[in-house]
Design a protein around this motif. Structure first.
Motif, PDB file in Angstrom:
ATOM      1  N   ARG A  29       0.929  -1.180   0.120  1.00  0.00           N
ATOM      2  CA  ARG A  29      -0.323  -0.153   0.070  1.00  0.00           C
ATOM      3  C   ARG A  29       0.976   1.033  -0.026  1.00  0.00           C
ATOM      4  NH1 ARG A  29      -1.237   3.306   3.985  1.00  0.00           N
ATOM      5  NH2 ARG A  29      -3.309   3.399   3.460  1.00  0.00           N
ATOM      6  N   ILE A  30       0.336   2.376  -0.407  1.00  0.00           N
ATOM      7  CA  ILE A  30       1.124   3.483  -0.256  1.00  0.00           C
ATOM      8  C   ILE A  30       0.259   4.709   0.369  1.00  0.00           C
ATOM      9  CG2 ILE A  30       2.507   3.200  -2.317  1.00  0.00           C
ATOM     10  CD1 ILE A  30       0.599   5.179  -3.713  1.00  0.00           C
ATOM     11  N   ALA A  31       0.981   5.719   0.708  1.00  0.00           N
ATOM     12  CA  ALA A  31       0.369   7.027   1.241  1.00  0.00           C
ATOM     13  C   ALA A  31      -0.218   7.013   2.887  1.00  0.00           C
ATOM     14  CB  ALA A  31      -0.850   7.503   0.471  1.00  0.00           C
ATOM     15  N   GLU A  32      -0.599   7.892   3.464  1.00  0.00           N
ATOM     16  CA  GLU A  32      -0.844   8.011   4.691  1.00  0.00           C
ATOM     17  C   GLU A  32      -2.257   7.378   4.736  1.00  0.00           C
ATOM     18  OE1 GLU A  32       0.762   8.973   7.348  1.00  0.00           O
ATOM     19  OE2 GLU A  32       2.575  10.203   6.646  1.00  0.00           O
ATOM     20  N   VAL A  33      -2.810   7.002   6.019  1.00  0.00           N
ATOM     21  CA  VAL A  33      -3.914   6.597   6.651  1.00  0.00           C
ATOM     22  C   VAL A  33      -4.690   7.768   7.010  1.00  0.00           C
ATOM     23  CG1 VAL A  33      -5.566   5.340   8.017  1.00  0.00           C
ATOM     24  CG2 VAL A  33      -3.310   4.346   6.884  1.00  0.00           C
ATOM     25  N   SER A  34      -5.785   8.214   6.511  1.00  0.00           N
ATOM     26  CA  SER A  34      -6.468   9.317   7.081  1.00  0.00           C
ATOM     27  C   SER A  34      -6.928   9.206   8.642  1.00  0.00           C
ATOM     28  CB  SER A  34      -7.782   9.602   6.247  1.00  0.00           C
ATOM     29  OG  SER A  34      -7.416  10.102   4.747  1.00  0.00           O
ATOM     30  N   PRO A  35      -7.024  10.293   9.381  1.00  0.00           N
ATOM     31  CA  PRO A  35      -7.464   9.971  10.601  1.00  0.00           C
ATOM     32  C   PRO A  35      -8.855   9.485  10.483  1.00  0.00           C
ATOM     33  CG  PRO A  35      -6.260  12.061  10.523  1.00  0.00           C
ATOM     34  CD  PRO A  35      -6.405  11.486   8.992  1.00  0.00           C
ATOM     35  N   GLY A  36      -9.275   8.449  11.575  1.00  0.00           N
ATOM     36  CA  GLY A  36     -10.459   8.002  11.673  1.00  0.00           C
ATOM     37  C   GLY A  36     -10.674   6.785  10.743  1.00  0.00           C
ATOM     38  N   ALA A  37      -9.834   6.664   9.630  1.00  0.00           N
ATOM     39  CA  ALA A  37     -10.087   5.637   8.794  1.00  0.00           C
ATOM     40  C   ALA A  37      -9.359   4.176   9.291  1.00  0.00           C
ATOM     41  CB  ALA A  37      -9.007   5.616   7.447  1.00  0.00           C
ATOM     42  N   LEU A  38     -10.050   3.226   8.892  1.00  0.00           N
ATOM     43  CA  LEU A  38      -9.602   1.825   8.899  1.00  0.00           C
ATOM     44  C   LEU A  38      -8.743   1.232   7.888  1.00  0.00           C
ATOM     45  CD1 LEU A  38     -12.911   0.625  10.519  1.00  0.00           C
ATOM     46  CD2 LEU A  38     -10.691   0.403  11.613  1.00  0.00           C
ATOM     47  N   ALA A  39      -7.417   1.195   7.971  1.00  0.00           N
ATOM     48  CA  ALA A  39      -6.731   0.694   7.066  1.00  0.00           C
ATOM     49  C   ALA A  39      -5.262   0.157   7.655  1.00  0.00           C
ATOM     50  CB  ALA A  39      -6.357   1.510   6.176  1.00  0.00           C
ATOM     51  N   HIS A  40      -4.785  -0.499   6.726  1.00  0.00           N
ATOM     52  CA  HIS A  40      -3.296  -1.130   7.584  1.00  0.00           C
ATOM     53  C   HIS A  40      -1.975  -0.032   7.357  1.00  0.00           C
ATOM     54  CE1 HIS A  40      -4.994  -5.407   7.685  1.00  0.00           C
ATOM     55  NE2 HIS A  40      -5.716  -4.853   6.687  1.00  0.00           N
ATOM     56  N   ALA A  41      -1.815   0.531   8.403  1.00  0.00           N
ATOM     57  CA  ALA A  41      -0.867   1.615   8.168  1.00  0.00           C
ATOM     58  C   ALA A  41       0.572   1.097   7.779  1.00  0.00           C
ATOM     59  CB  ALA A  41      -0.497   2.439   9.378  1.00  0.00           C
ATOM     60  N   GLY A  42       1.233   1.770   6.976  1.00  0.00           N
ATOM     61  CA  GLY A  42       2.645   1.037   6.672  1.00  0.00           C
ATOM     62  C   GLY A  42       3.820   1.903   7.426  1.00  0.00           C
ATOM     63  N   GLY A  43       5.039   1.154   7.436  1.00  0.00           N
ATOM     64  CA  GLY A  43       5.945   1.740   8.242  1.00  0.00           C
ATOM     65  C   GLY A  43       6.776   2.442   7.334  1.00  0.00           C
ATOM     66  N   PRO A  44       8.297   2.841   7.889  1.00  0.00           N
ATOM     67  CA  PRO A  44       9.171   3.411   7.024  1.00  0.00           C
ATOM     68  C   PRO A  44       9.342   2.695   5.706  1.00  0.00           C
ATOM     69  CG  PRO A  44       9.985   2.928   9.178  1.00  0.00           C
ATOM     70  CD  PRO A  44       8.652   2.207   9.009  1.00  0.00           C
ATOM     71  N   GLU A  45       9.343   1.753   5.607  1.00  0.00           N
ATOM     72  CA  GLU A  45       9.631   1.319   4.169  1.00  0.00           C
ATOM     73  C   GLU A  45       8.347   1.659   3.138  1.00  0.00           C
ATOM     74  OE1 GLU A  45      11.342  -1.585   7.287  1.00  0.00           O
ATOM     75  OE2 GLU A  45       9.384  -0.860   6.718  1.00  0.00           O
ATOM     76  N   SER A  46       7.281   1.632   3.809  1.00  0.00           N
ATOM     77  CA  SER A  46       6.211   1.843   3.139  1.00  0.00           C
ATOM     78  C   SER A  46       6.136   3.308   2.397  1.00  0.00           C
ATOM     79  CB  SER A  46       4.934   1.684   3.739  1.00  0.00           C
ATOM     80  OG  SER A  46       3.510   1.994   3.086  1.00  0.00           O
ATOM     81  N   PHE A  47       6.612   4.216   3.481  1.00  0.00           N
ATOM     82  CA  PHE A  47       6.695   5.585   2.993  1.00  0.00           C
ATOM     83  C   PHE A  47       7.639   5.977   1.931  1.00  0.00           C
ATOM     84  CE2 PHE A  47       4.446   5.851   7.243  1.00  0.00           C
ATOM     85  CZ  PHE A  47       3.192   6.145   6.808  1.00  0.00           C
ATOM     86  N   ALA A  48       8.712   5.215   2.316  1.00  0.00           N
ATOM     87  CA  ALA A  48       9.858   5.426   1.122  1.00  0.00           C
ATOM     88  C   ALA A  48       9.236   4.842  -0.134  1.00  0.00           C
ATOM     89  CB  ALA A  48      11.171   4.663   1.495  1.00  0.00           C
ATOM     90  N   TYR A  49       8.809   3.836  -0.177  1.00  0.00           N
ATOM     91  CA  TYR A  49       8.175   3.397  -1.630  1.00  0.00           C
ATOM     92  C   TYR A  49       7.163   4.259  -2.050  1.00  0.00           C
ATOM     93  CZ  TYR A  49       5.694  -0.088  -4.719  1.00  0.00           C
ATOM     94  OH  TYR A  49       5.065  -0.565  -5.843  1.00  0.00           O
ATOM     95  N   THR A  50       6.236   4.868  -1.218  1.00  0.00           N
ATOM     96  CA  THR A  50       5.346   5.740  -1.714  1.00  0.00           C
ATOM     97  C   THR A  50       6.145   6.866  -2.434  1.00  0.00           C
ATOM     98  OG1 THR A  50       3.725   5.528   0.278  1.00  0.00           O
ATOM     99  CG2 THR A  50       3.575   7.374  -0.680  1.00  0.00           C
ATOM    100  N   GLU A  51       7.279   7.400  -1.886  1.00  0.00           N
ATOM    101  CA  GLU A  51       7.819   8.696  -2.605  1.00  0.00           C
ATOM    102  C   GLU A  51       8.225   8.029  -4.135  1.00  0.00           C
ATOM    103  OE1 GLU A  51       7.722  11.716  -1.759  1.00  0.00           O
ATOM    104  OE2 GLU A  51       6.492  11.099  -0.361  1.00  0.00           O
ATOM    105  N   THR A  52       8.883   6.812  -4.114  1.00  0.00           N
ATOM    106  CA  THR A  52       8.996   6.397  -5.320  1.00  0.00           C
ATOM    107  C   THR A  52       8.110   6.059  -6.356  1.00  0.00           C
ATOM    108  OG1 THR A  52      11.064   4.784  -4.387  1.00  0.00           O
ATOM    109  CG2 THR A  52       9.948   4.386  -6.420  1.00  0.00           C
TER     110      THR A  52
END
Length: 431
Positions: free
Chosen positions: A108-131
């Motif tokens: 998955r990519i991008a931030e989880v919106s406040p209040g949303a139900l999703a599997h939040a990613g860690g540092p690797e996910s956010f680095a991949y998001t930018e790619t």
């Protein structure tokens, strides 16, 4: 419930009808390092088939709009990407729609919106998001630069690849196969070709979870990836060039594939069972692809100057907590959660985006009440806040209700009324 944000279509984006220009680009987004990228418990062990992003650029001299489809499980709040597209390319952020094929064998990519139900990613996910963001912007730049005069048409078919997955058995509701449950089997096809009849892009919309090979722990585009590869192979062989097939998920919140791996969560399948799952993936992808190609063959793409317009709005919905969820799913405290709605008008077709996994009954109501026969729903568009069920479903503790971040009475009407209001603003009709 009034929208938090509403850009009046008539004032800001008057429909324009110059010569249609279309560009489409496909780019590889397969991660090289798989560490920390699995959105659910476990880890990816290998790459079975590559992941791609596909972009569709539409312009007519006055208005531009773009749609991005990603071979990922989901994209969270992509507002930073849409603002970047506006800043770097000059395409309004409200004219950018990003969705994912919802393959569960991808990050998955991008931030989880406040209040949303999703599997939040860690540092690797956010680095991949930018790619991924970098490659989306580059692909959009290329699609715009290579856009050529085009014409457009749309049509529908059917494919019996999906089945309702909310099953009552042994005195409880669970995920399974419920052939008696509601299921929308429409295959929507939007066909874009150049003025010599050569295909540029085929946009396909279908309602199914891409979970055929979920459990293999291998990167894969799953059913949607298989379908897109087949369409691109056929169109490329028959016509030359590099046509692009974009998959958009329809009302798939309650829809499973008819044939999947069938392995309990966390259990590793043996190689023979895994091979059968990939065979099922290819077969079901072929079924949707073959129907999309059949429909495309019958579409008279004669409209070379369709009206194009776009709009987005956000409805602040009250929050309810999820229940009986996968252990990696988190819900940040918030008073409201943003339900993001989008509309892209192309001629007499409305692509209506909703930022969650919409269930069948919500779309059935939307389609029945829409003044436009060609109203296509795109789930998980520009965010993924959770499941979005109809009001009646809240009587049952089904998966789509447990995983919905919004209480009864604030989902169905917000989607249907909000989308209908946008459609009427762009296509005319009573408010």
């Amino acid at each position: 419930m009034p929208p938090e944000h509403h850009t009046p279509a008539a004032a800001a984006f008057p429909p324009s009808t110059g010569q249609l220009r279309v560009g489409a680009v496909k780019a590889d987004i397969t991660p090289r390092d798989l560490t920390g990228l699995h959105p659910m418990p476990g880890a990816f062990s290998a790459v079975h088939d590559p992941l791609f992003l596909r972009v569709l650029y539409l312009g007519n001299g006055d208005t531009e709009a773009v749609l991005v489809s990603l071979d990922l499980i989901e994209a969270g709040d992509v507002s930073p990407l849409r603002k970047r597209v506006e800043s770097e390319l000059g395409i309004p952020a409200d004219h950018v729609v990003v969705t994912a094929t919802h393959t569960h064998n991808a990050p998955r990519i991008a931030e989880v919106s406040p209040g949303a139900l999703a599997h939040a990613g860690g540092p690797e996910s956010f680095a991949y998001t930018e790619t991924v963001y970098d490659r989306i912007v580059a692909a959009l730049r290329e699609a715009r630069a290579t856009a050529r005069p085009a014409r457009f048409g749309a049509g529908t078919g059917t494919a019996d690849v999906n089945v309702n997955r909310e099953l009552y058995t042994d005195g409880r509701w669970t995920l399974g196969h419920n052939p008696a449950g509601p299921s929308d089997k429409t295959v929507w096809v939007l066909k874009f070709e150049d003025l010599d009849g050569r295909p540029i892009a085929l946009l396909v919309n279908y309602a199914v979870h891409c979970t055929v090979v979920f459990g293999t722990s291998e990167i894969s585009g799953d059913l949607a990836g298989a379908a897109c590869r087949h369409i691109e192979d056929v169109l490329g062989d028959d016509h030359g060039g590099q046509p692009v097939a974009l998959w958009t998920p329809g009302p798939m919140g309650d829809q499973a594939p008819r044939v999947d791996l069938g392995v309990p969560f966390g259990q590793v399948p043996d190689e023979r069972r895994k091979a059968r799952a990939y065979a099922a993936m290819a077969a079901q992808g072929l079924m949707v692809a073959a129907e999309a190609l059949r429909v495309a063959g019958g579409i008279d793409a004669h409209d070379a100057s369709p009206s194009i317009s776009a709009e987005q709005r956000t409805v602040a919905c009250p929050v309810k907590p999820g229940r009986d969820l996968v252990e990696t799913m988190r819900q940040a405290a918030a008073d409201t959660v943003p339900l993001r709605l989008s509309l892209v008008r192309v001629g007499e077709v409305a692509l209506a985006g909703v930022s969650g996994e919409v269930v069948t009954e919500v779309y059935r109501r939307l389609r029945a009440e829409s003044p436009l026969a060609r109203t296509v729903l795109v789930s998980i568009a520009n965010d993924r806040i959770g499941y979005l069920p109809d009001d009646a479903r809240f009587d049952r503790p089904v998966h789509s209700v447990n995983g919905c971040p919004v209480p009864r009475g604030h989902v169905e009407d917000a989607i249907v009324d909000g989308v209908l209001d946008m459609i009427r603003g762009h296509f005319g009709g009573p408010a």
